[in-house]
Each structure stands twice: as structure tokens, then as C-alpha cells.
Design an enzyme around this catalytic site. Structure first.
Site, PDB file in Angstrom:
ATOM      1  N   TYR A   1     -17.129  30.954  46.178  1.00 25.77           N
ATOM      2  CA  TYR A   1     -16.471  30.035  45.829  1.00 25.77           C
ATOM      3  C   TYR A   1     -15.346  30.527  45.085  1.00 25.77           C
ATOM      4  O   TYR A   1     -14.151  30.119  44.996  1.00 25.77           O
ATOM      5  CB  TYR A   1     -17.323  29.020  44.752  1.00 25.77           C
ATOM      6  CG  TYR A   1     -17.977  28.892  45.596  1.00 25.77           C
ATOM      7  CD1 TYR A   1     -18.194  28.545  47.410  1.00 25.77           C
ATOM      8  CD2 TYR A   1     -18.879  27.437  44.676  1.00 25.77           C
ATOM      9  CE1 TYR A   1     -19.517  27.604  47.456  1.00 25.77           C
ATOM     10  CE2 TYR A   1     -19.978  26.478  46.390  1.00 25.77           C
ATOM     11  CZ  TYR A   1     -19.916  26.699  47.085  1.00 25.77           C
ATOM     12  OH  TYR A   1     -20.766  26.015  47.705  1.00 25.77           O
TER      13      TYR A   1
ATOM     14  N   ASN B   1       0.496  11.588   5.393  1.00 21.19           N
ATOM     15  CA  ASN B   1       0.446  10.661   6.648  1.00 21.19           C
ATOM     16  C   ASN B   1       0.712  11.248   8.239  1.00 21.19           C
ATOM     17  O   ASN B   1       2.548  11.615   7.966  1.00 21.19           O
ATOM     18  CB  ASN B   1       0.652   9.098   5.980  1.00 21.19           C
ATOM     19  CG  ASN B   1      -0.791   8.934   5.538  1.00 21.19           C
ATOM     20  OD1 ASN B   1      -0.834   7.944   6.040  1.00 21.19           O
ATOM     21  ND2 ASN B   1      -1.858   9.261   5.660  1.00 21.19           N
TER      22      ASN B   1
ATOM     23  N   ARG C   1     -12.349  31.313  47.055  1.00 17.72           N
ATOM     24  CA  ARG C   1     -11.964  30.268  48.559  1.00 17.72           C
ATOM     25  C   ARG C   1     -12.293  28.800  47.340  1.00 17.72           C
ATOM     26  O   ARG C   1     -11.028  27.394  47.723  1.00 17.72           O
ATOM     27  CB  ARG C   1     -13.576  29.761  49.631  1.00 17.72           C
ATOM     28  CG  ARG C   1     -13.408  28.729  50.272  1.00 17.72           C
ATOM     29  CD  ARG C   1     -14.397  29.013  51.371  1.00 17.72           C
ATOM     30  NE  ARG C   1     -15.579  28.737  51.280  1.00 17.72           N
ATOM     31  CZ  ARG C   1     -17.003  28.340  50.429  1.00 17.72           C
ATOM     32  NH1 ARG C   1     -16.946  27.223  51.447  1.00 17.72           N
ATOM     33  NH2 ARG C   1     -18.342  29.173  50.591  1.00 17.72           N
TER      34      ARG C   1
ATOM     35  N   TYR D   1       0.822  -1.435  -0.156  1.00 11.40           N
ATOM     36  CA  TYR D   1       0.172  -0.725   0.152  1.00 11.40           C
ATOM     37  C   TYR D   1       0.783   1.408   0.123  1.00 11.40           C
ATOM     38  O   TYR D   1       1.830   1.329   0.866  1.00 11.40           O
ATOM     39  CB  TYR D   1      -1.142  -0.016   1.096  1.00 11.40           C
ATOM     40  CG  TYR D   1      -2.347   1.593   1.591  1.00 11.40           C
ATOM     41  CD1 TYR D   1      -2.358   1.340  -0.035  1.00 11.40           C
ATOM     42  CD2 TYR D   1      -1.224   2.154   2.296  1.00 11.40           C
ATOM     43  CE1 TYR D   1      -3.759   2.652   0.645  1.00 11.40           C
ATOM     44  CE2 TYR D   1      -1.690   3.850   1.753  1.00 11.40           C
ATOM     45  CZ  TYR D   1      -3.246   3.741   1.444  1.00 11.40           C
ATOM     46  OH  TYR D   1      -3.889   5.049   1.311  1.00 11.40           O
TER      47      TYR D   1
ATOM     48  N   HIS E   1      -3.494  16.623  -2.805  1.00 13.12           N
ATOM     49  CA  HIS E   1      -3.931  16.828  -1.967  1.00 13.12           C
ATOM     50  C   HIS E   1      -4.075  18.358  -0.780  1.00 13.12           C
ATOM     51  O   HIS E   1      -4.428  18.336   0.179  1.00 13.12           O
ATOM     52  CB  HIS E   1      -3.711  15.768  -1.140  1.00 13.12           C
ATOM     53  CG  HIS E   1      -3.930  14.696  -0.879  1.00 13.12           C
ATOM     54  ND1 HIS E   1      -4.254  14.081  -1.578  1.00 13.12           N
ATOM     55  CD2 HIS E   1      -4.262  12.965   0.375  1.00 13.12           C
ATOM     56  CE1 HIS E   1      -4.891  12.746  -1.826  1.00 13.12           C
ATOM     57  NE2 HIS E   1      -4.689  12.328  -0.959  1.00 13.12           N
TER      58      HIS E   1
ATOM     59  N   PHE F   1      -2.331   6.650  12.086  1.00 14.46           N
ATOM     60  CA  PHE F   1      -2.326   8.188  11.344  1.00 14.46           C
ATOM     61  C   PHE F   1      -3.479   8.638  12.240  1.00 14.46           C
ATOM     62  O   PHE F   1      -4.458  10.144  12.053  1.00 14.46           O
ATOM     63  CB  PHE F   1      -2.808   8.248  10.149  1.00 14.46           C
ATOM     64  CG  PHE F   1      -3.372   7.548   9.551  1.00 14.46           C
ATOM     65  CD1 PHE F   1      -4.513   6.879  10.245  1.00 14.46           C
ATOM     66  CD2 PHE F   1      -2.100   6.276   9.468  1.00 14.46           C
ATOM     67  CE1 PHE F   1      -5.653   6.051   9.565  1.00 14.46           C
ATOM     68  CE2 PHE F   1      -3.930   5.796   7.824  1.00 14.46           C
ATOM     69  CZ  PHE F   1      -5.253   5.209   9.137  1.00 14.46           C
TER      70      PHE F   1
ATOM     71  N   GLU G   1     -12.440   6.109   5.614  1.00 20.35           N
ATOM     72  CA  GLU G   1     -12.257   6.570   6.001  1.00 20.35           C
ATOM     73  C   GLU G   1     -13.287   6.996   6.765  1.00 20.35           C
ATOM     74  O   GLU G   1     -13.587   7.865   6.591  1.00 20.35           O
ATOM     75  CB  GLU G   1     -11.395   7.137   5.812  1.00 20.35           C
ATOM     76  CG  GLU G   1     -10.029   7.216   5.164  1.00 20.35           C
ATOM     77  CD  GLU G   1      -9.326   8.026   4.269  1.00 20.35           C
ATOM     78  OE1 GLU G   1      -9.750   9.518   4.356  1.00 20.35           O
ATOM     79  OE2 GLU G   1      -8.975   8.224   3.586  1.00 20.35           O
TER      80      GLU G   1
END
Length: 509
Positions: A280, A195, A283, A53, A83, A328, A414
Site C-alpha cells: 500500500y 482581542n 500503490r 464594553y 494580560h 475572537f 468565557e
């Protein structure tokens, strides 16, 4: 100063220096043999007949398509160009540098299969200030931060855009001006570059580093508010906190005791407190801020591991196997980013309540309305408090967990993603808001203490006020306030406010 990076062992202290100081980096020479071994193994696989791959196949849903050996280099170049789909504003230069450093560390683990020449180009770009223009949006935090990392890789092949000495240039021109040459990608190298979780992790680390400075300053400003309100130090007694046992709570209480030690204001009302209990926001400061401190430490552990990880795919294992996995997927980073967001929102929320208390004459025990010496004619810090409320509310809205979201992508290959990248990116905005909230508390706390005169606060808090007064004068008549708020926020962001008080707090990392 040059930081030498030994992949797998880089500390968060080192990465924080790289982020804040923009210091130079170099990869340890010990990393080269592993890089060379993995690159040789990928070259061997690329020359063989077995499908692997991303080496001699397509990507994602296209993994079943074999790629001829003559087209392997074209495959990698096409991967980068296709990409480059990021949108939005460019990430800040300090984030881009951190992304590149993290990618250098990951490749240096010797499991990615890239050649030493590619690593050297990344080092050279860092050394000479060639910073790719990386749009902020486009990653879903799984299969790597694909789009933003592709914009980084594009410059390395002579495409895309880069910043160099303040100029935005085509990638090839930026490299040439810096005396560098683009690289032709070999088998798997494009995939190794895009990746990985480096964008999500860099953003989360920046959020952590910024939140760390904010929480330190918030302890100081909380002490200022306590003294300005003539609050009691009894709730900070050590035994109270040791009986519960949380480390952060114990440490914040100890820091508050030290910061308030020697205050004339405190001594003046120690024996005649009208209040049985403080609100608060005073404190419970150790309980709330201490819990945030503990949470940030947990996130720091996760992000140190991730910063040193090999997160691309496939990986070259120690036995020579080239195996596809899922490192990834940025789920650990997404969880850490969400936890940092919760801490940031809470630090700001309790600080804002202290600001609101101090400006309210019904709650501030003798201080004038909105801390003006002449209220009525003057509005004093009325709208500074409103601004802090606006910022607090915005942070609460932004704190919704990103990691609970997912959407299938890439034709359902994915099918579960982390959303880590935008979960981490919002931390820049949230911490920016928090710097201003804490800065406003510094202004209100110092103003309240001034109005308690002739009584004085502790030496530590006096030093913090002196630092503040270097950029923000005591308020008399109303004036244009925006520059004061910016100056105070910068003192928080730079760490100067906490440092000037001599805050003695164990580190977040």
C-alpha cells in the site's frame, strides 16, 4: 520586495512570501479613511454617557463596572500590563512578524476603532525590525490570544521586551534604538490589540506553509522509493483515479507518472513483474497523499478568510454602532490546525513505511539489508529508519485534536474556548519532524536507486538526486549520519528538493 497589504483581500501566496522571505510590508493607503472613521466613532462614544464594553467599562466579568472618562487611558494601559502572563520559550521571529502583519491587516479593516498613529507604529516596528518577545504559551484561543498579544502590545507602550538586530532589549529601549516612540493608548486601543486570533492564525499559517513544502517533497521522495523498490507504475494510471474523482488523488497520480517517466529501472521490469500488487505504501500513495493535499486546501480556504478578518471586540459597524460580539473565538482556526495535524501525521506515516520497506531485504526486491553495499560489517541506514519511526510515532501522538478540549475561564464568563493556539503551535514541531522523515526517505530512495546500477532512474528523479548529492553523499562504508539527515531535511524545508525535480502540481493555495 515590499508587499502592499489591502485589508480583506490579502492572499495566502502573499503571506507565504512574508513568512519565508521576511519581506517588508506596508498597509494600503486605501485603508486609512476607514481607520479614521472608526477611531472618530470610538472617541465619540468614549466622551458620551452610554456604557460601551471595553471603551468605558471593565473587561470580561468586570464589564458592569463603569470607568470614568479621565481613567480611560489608564484602563487600556492596565489591560495590557495585566494580560502579559505568557510563559515558555519566545515564539520564533518569523512567527512574531507574521502575527504583527495579521494584526496590521485586522486593524486596517476599519472596524477596530484605533487611531492611525497606532497603526503607523505597528508598521514602523515591522519596517525597523522591532520584534516583541512573545512567550509561546498562555492562550486558550478565545476572547482573543490575550496573553501573547499583550506581550506584543506591551512593547508598543514602552514596556515588555523586544528583539532588535539580534539583541534582546527592554521594549522602550528597542523602540528608541529604532527611532520610534511608544504610544499612549486611547479608548479601546488596548482591547483592539489583544482581542483577536492573530497568534493562533499565524501559527496555523506557518504550519500550512511548512506542510505544503513537505507534501510536495513527499511526492518526489515517494517516486524515488517506488523506483528504488522496482515498483509498478500501473496503479498510477489516470483512469483509475478519475473513476474515483478526488482532485488531490488525481493530481498526485499525475505527478508520480511524470516523475517516473523515462526511468530505465521501470522499463527493465515492466514485462516481468514478480508481484501482482505492490504494498500500500507504494500503490496507495496517490490515495493517501492526495487526500492530505485536499485537506490542506480546505484548511487554506479557512485560514485565508481568518487572516483577513476583523476579530477583536467590540467592533465599529458600518452604521456607526459599536457592538460586542465573539469574532475572537478561534474555533475555525482550531479546526484547521487539527486538520493540518492529521495531514502531517499521515504524510509522515506512509513515507515511513516506504523507508522501512526499502531497508528490509525481505521486502525490497533484491536490495541489500539496510541499503549498505557491505551489510554486516556496516549497519547502513538501519538507525536512520529507526529515527524516522520515532518521528512518525511522535507526530501520531501530537495529532490528537486540540479543538475537542475546552475549559471555562475568567469566572465562567468565557465558558467555552477553542484551544486553537496550542493546537496550531504544535504544527511547528510536527512539520519539523516531517521534514526529517521526508529527508530520510530521500536518502533511502536515492541510495536504493544507486544500488540498482547500471540501470538509471528518470531524468526528473535524477535531478532530485543530484540536488540531494550536493549535501548528502552516496553511502558506502558507515559514517557519522546526523549531518546528512539535517542536510536532507533542509532541502525538504527549503523547497529545493521538489523544485529540482520539476514537480508540476497545482498549488495548495
Amino acid at each position: 520586495m515590499t508587499e502592499t497589504l489591502t485589508p480583506g483581500t490579502v492572499t495566502l501566496d502573499t503571506l507565504a512570501r512574508i513568512y519565508w522571505e521576511q519581506c517588508e510590508v506596508t498597509l494600503s493607503g486605501d485603508a486609512r479613511p476607514g481607520i479614521e472613521r472608526a477611531a472618530a466613532r470610538i472617541a465619540e462614544v468614549a466622551a458620551g454617557d452610554a456604557p460601551v464594553y471595553g471603551v468605558n467599562t471593565g473587561f470580561g466579568k468586570l464589564a458592569s463596572i463603569r470607568i470614568a472618562a479621565k481613567d480611560v487611558a489608564t484602563l487600556q494601559r492596565n489591560l495590557i500590563l495585566s494580560h502579559c502572563c505568557g510563559v515558555g520559550e519566545p515564539l520564533p521571529p518569523e512567527i512574531v512578524r507574521l502575527i504583527m502583519v495579521l494584526k496590521l491587516m485586522s486593524l486596517g479593516r476599519g472596524a477596530s476603532g484605533v487611531r492611525p498613529e497606532l497603526v503607523a507604529l505597528l508598521e514602523g516596528m515591522l519596517a525597523r525590525g522591532v520584534l516583541p518577545v512573545i512567550p509561546e504559551k498562555g492562550s486558550v484561543g478565545a476572547s482573543g490570544d490575550l496573553a501573547p498579544l499583550a506581550h506584543m502590545a506591551a512593547v508598543m507602550i514602552g514596556a515588555g521586551e523586544a528583539q532588535l538586530n539580534g539583541d534582546r532589549l527592554p521594549g522602550a529601549e528597542a523602540l528608541a534604538r529604532a527611532g520610534l516612540a511608544p504610544i499612549e493608548l486611547s479608548a479601546k486601543e488596548g482591547l483592539a490589540l489583544i482581542n483577536g486570533t492573530q497568534v493562533s492564525t499565524a501559527l496555523a499559517l506557518a504550519g500550512l506553509f511548512r506542510a505544503t513544502r513537505a507534501v510536495q517533497a513527499a511526492i518526489v521522495t515517494g517516486a524515488l522509493s517506488t523506483d528504488a523498490a522496482m515498483g509498478s507504475t500501473a496503479p498510477f494510471r489516470a483512469e483509475i483515479h478519475s473513476l474515483r474523482g478526488h482532485a488531490g488523488q488525481i493530481e498526485v497520480a499525475a505527478a508520480l507518472r511524470a516523475l517516473l517517466n523515462g526511468s530505465d529501472i521501470r522499463e527493465a521490469h515492466r514485462d516481468d513483474d514478480e508481484r501482482v500488487q505492490d504494498p500500500y505504501c507504494l500503490r496507495c500513495h496517490p490515495q493517501v497523499t492526495g487526500a492530505c493535499l485536499d485537506l490542506l486546501r480546505q484548511c487554506a480556504r479557512t485560514l485565508q478568510i481568518e487572516a483577513n478578518a476583523a476579530t477583536d471586540n467590540p467592533l465599529v459597524l458600518s452604521d456607526g454602532a459599536v457592538v460586542s460580539g465573539g469574532n475572537f473565538h478561534a474555533e475555525p482556526v482550531a479546526f484547521a490546525a487539527d486538520q493540518i495535524a492529521l495531514a502531517v501525521a499521515e504524510i509522515g506515516a506512509i513515507a515511513q513505511r516506504r523507508i522501512a520497506m526499502l531497508v528490509d531485504p525481505a521486502l525490497s526486491y533484491g536490495l541489500p539489508g539496510f541499503l549498505s553495499p557491505k551489510p554486516g560489517l556496516n549497519s547502513g541506514l538501519m538507525i536512520a529508519e529507526v529515527t524516522s519511526a520515532a518521528l512518525m510515532s511522535e507526530n501520531k501522538q501530537l495529532a490528537h485534536p486540540a479543538s475537542v478540549d475546552s475549559t471555562p475561564t475568567s469566572a465562567n464568563q468565557e465558558d467555552h474556548v477553542s484551544m486553537a493556539c496550542h493546537g496550531a503551535r504544535r504544527l511547528l514541531q510536527m512539520t519539523g519532524n516531517l521534514f526529517h522523515i521526508i529527508g530520510i526517505e530521500a536518502i533511502t530512495g536515492a541510495q536504493g536507486i544507486a544500488l540498482r546500477g547500471p540501470l538509471s532512474t528518470s531524468p526528473a528523479l535524477s535531478a532530485a538526486i543530484a540536488t540531494l548529492r550536493g549535501g548528502v553523499a552516496e553511502l558506502g562504508d558507515d559514517r557519522f549520519m546526523a549531518p546528512d539527515l539535517e542536510a536532507a531535511a533542509q532541502l525538504v524545508q527549503s523547497g529545493a528538493l521538489a523544485d529540482s525535480a520539476g514537480l508540476d502540481l497545482p498549488g495548495v493555495f
